[in-house]
Design a protein around this motif. Structure first.
Motif, PDB file in Angstrom:
ATOM      1  N   LEU A   1       7.600  -1.985  -5.993  1.00 22.94           N
ATOM      2  CA  LEU A   1       6.461  -2.303  -5.717  1.00 22.94           C
ATOM      3  C   LEU A   1       6.099  -3.626  -6.325  1.00 22.94           C
ATOM      4  O   LEU A   1       5.530  -4.553  -5.470  1.00 22.94           O
TER       5      LEU A   1
ATOM      6  N   VAL B   1       0.779  -1.099   0.156  1.00 22.27           N
ATOM      7  CA  VAL B   1      -0.062  -0.003   0.014  1.00 22.27           C
ATOM      8  C   VAL B   1       0.879   1.442   0.146  1.00 22.27           C
ATOM      9  O   VAL B   1       0.593   2.345  -0.792  1.00 22.27           O
ATOM     10  N   VAL B   2       1.711   1.182   0.769  1.00 25.57           N
ATOM     11  CA  VAL B   2       2.531   2.619   1.026  1.00 25.57           C
ATOM     12  C   VAL B   2       3.422   2.779  -0.364  1.00 25.57           C
ATOM     13  O   VAL B   2       3.561   3.832  -0.814  1.00 25.57           O
TER      14      VAL B   2
ATOM     15  N   VAL C   1       3.293   6.465  -7.578  1.00 25.75           N
ATOM     16  CA  VAL C   1       2.635   7.375  -8.235  1.00 25.75           C
ATOM     17  C   VAL C   1       3.193   8.649  -8.438  1.00 25.75           C
ATOM     18  O   VAL C   1       3.288   9.334  -9.611  1.00 25.75           O
TER      19      VAL C   1
ATOM     20  N   ALA D   1       3.034   1.599  -3.342  1.00 26.64           N
ATOM     21  CA  ALA D   1       1.910   1.985  -4.414  1.00 26.64           C
ATOM     22  C   ALA D   1       1.752   3.375  -4.400  1.00 26.64           C
ATOM     23  O   ALA D   1       1.645   3.998  -5.520  1.00 26.64           O
ATOM     24  N   ALA D   2       1.251   3.843  -3.061  1.00 27.14           N
ATOM     25  CA  ALA D   2       1.193   5.230  -3.178  1.00 27.14           C
ATOM     26  C   ALA D   2       2.063   6.194  -3.376  1.00 27.14           C
ATOM     27  O   ALA D   2       2.060   7.357  -3.991  1.00 27.14           O
ATOM     28  N   ALA D   3       3.348   5.626  -3.052  1.00 26.51           N
ATOM     29  CA  ALA D   3       4.519   6.489  -3.327  1.00 26.51           C
ATOM     30  C   ALA D   3       4.998   6.690  -4.841  1.00 26.51           C
ATOM     31  O   ALA D   3       5.637   7.450  -5.501  1.00 26.51           O
TER      32      ALA D   3
ATOM     33  N   TRP E   1       8.393   1.449  -9.184  1.00 27.08           N
ATOM     34  CA  TRP E   1       7.425   0.131  -9.911  1.00 27.08           C
ATOM     35  C   TRP E   1       8.383  -0.871  -9.227  1.00 27.08           C
ATOM     36  O   TRP E   1       7.506  -1.972  -9.066  1.00 27.08           O
TER      37      TRP E   1
END
Length: 278
Positions: free
Chosen positions: A177, A42-43, A49, A45-47, A174
């Motif tokens: 991730l 979650v962390v 972007v 994936a948010a970063a 990415w």
């Protein structure tokens, strides 16, 4: 700067393993490992972007995925070891393989050429890690089981460190991730094969996810350190994290340090200084 990033990774790794070890003693260790990776996904994936990624390649994604497999194996067996063994033994044992293998790969295959002073630091770090792992209860069956889990975890973390160092910074976060996702995917079959239910009581879900998110921060710090530092040196510095849980276990869990462990901690401090100066 790369030394500070690697040491920052070591501090966060140490805190993550300490608090994960506490959770693993109160709930299913495999579930703690799984939910930690979910929190990390979650962390990151948010970063990701917002993180620049001018040139994302399939190769970087593949290296990220491979590092995730190593992470999954590492955290799963580390937490299982922590659930049965002494924290001041299991964590340092896992670190021996985690630091030795990447150093060998960096020098033998990647052309790393540390300075003489840095080599002295590496030479001090390896016995330091071994001494920190010495315990008055090393002969107990729980300690033996925890030590075996620690060795398996060390091999997983070595793969994690090596693979992350091959990721291109141009791909942004990415590949990291991909690593977080593959880590979670790796834990599931390992846990099911061991008979784990992979469920956590509700009160432990958020803490496990938060700790896992912090683990992703440590991974990113290490990733950035490898972009500016030799793999061998960045890994040695990041892999000095056992000093953190050992000291915290002494302070809060009343695990007494043996004389070799005290010497090991002193050597750890010396190794950090020598590698930083080198």
């Amino acid at each position: 700067m790369p030394e500070a990033l690697a040491l920052g990774a070591a501090v966060v790794f140490g805190l993550v393993h300490f608090f994960s070890g506490l959770l693993a003693r109160r709930a299913d260790s495999w579930a703690v490992a799984l939910y930690g990776q979910i929190g990390g996904v979650v962390v990151v994936a948010a970063a990701a972007v917002f993180w620049p990624a001018p040139q994302l390649t399939l190769e970087s994604i593949a290296w990220g995925a491979l590092s995730g497999v190593g992470t999954g194996v590492g955290v799963a067996f580390l937490y299982r070891g922590l659930s049965t063994g002494r924290m001041s033994v299991v964590v340092p044992v896992s670190d021996v393989g985690a630091v030795a293998l990447p150093v060998l790969v960096g020098v033998a295959l990647l052309g790393d050429r540390p300075t003489a002073l840095a080599w002295v630091g590496v030479a001090a770090a390896l016995p330091a890690l071994w001494l920190v792992s010495r315990s008055r209860q090393a002969e107990s069956s729980h300690a033996e089981t925890g030590t075996l889990d620690g060795l398996i975890a060390g091999a997983g973390f070595a793969l994690q460190f090596i693979a992350i160092s091959r990721i291109d910074l141009e791909g942004g976060l990415w590949p990291i991730l991909a690593a977080r996702i593959l880590a979670a995917v790796t834990i599931v079959p390992l846990g099911l094969r061991s008979g784990a239910r992979l469920r956590l009581p509700r009160r432990f879900v958020l803490p496990a996810c938060v700790v896992g998110a912090a683990g992703s921060v440590a991974i990113v710090l290490y990733f950035l350190a490898t972009q500016e530092q030799l793999l061998a040196l960045a890994t040695v510095l990041a892999a000095l994290y056992p000093a953190i849980p050992v000291l915290l276990a002494m302070l809060f869990l009343h695990e007494r340090l043996s004389r070799p462990q005290v010497v090991g901690l002193m050597l750890t401090a010396a190794a950090i200084g020598l590698i930083s100066l080198g």
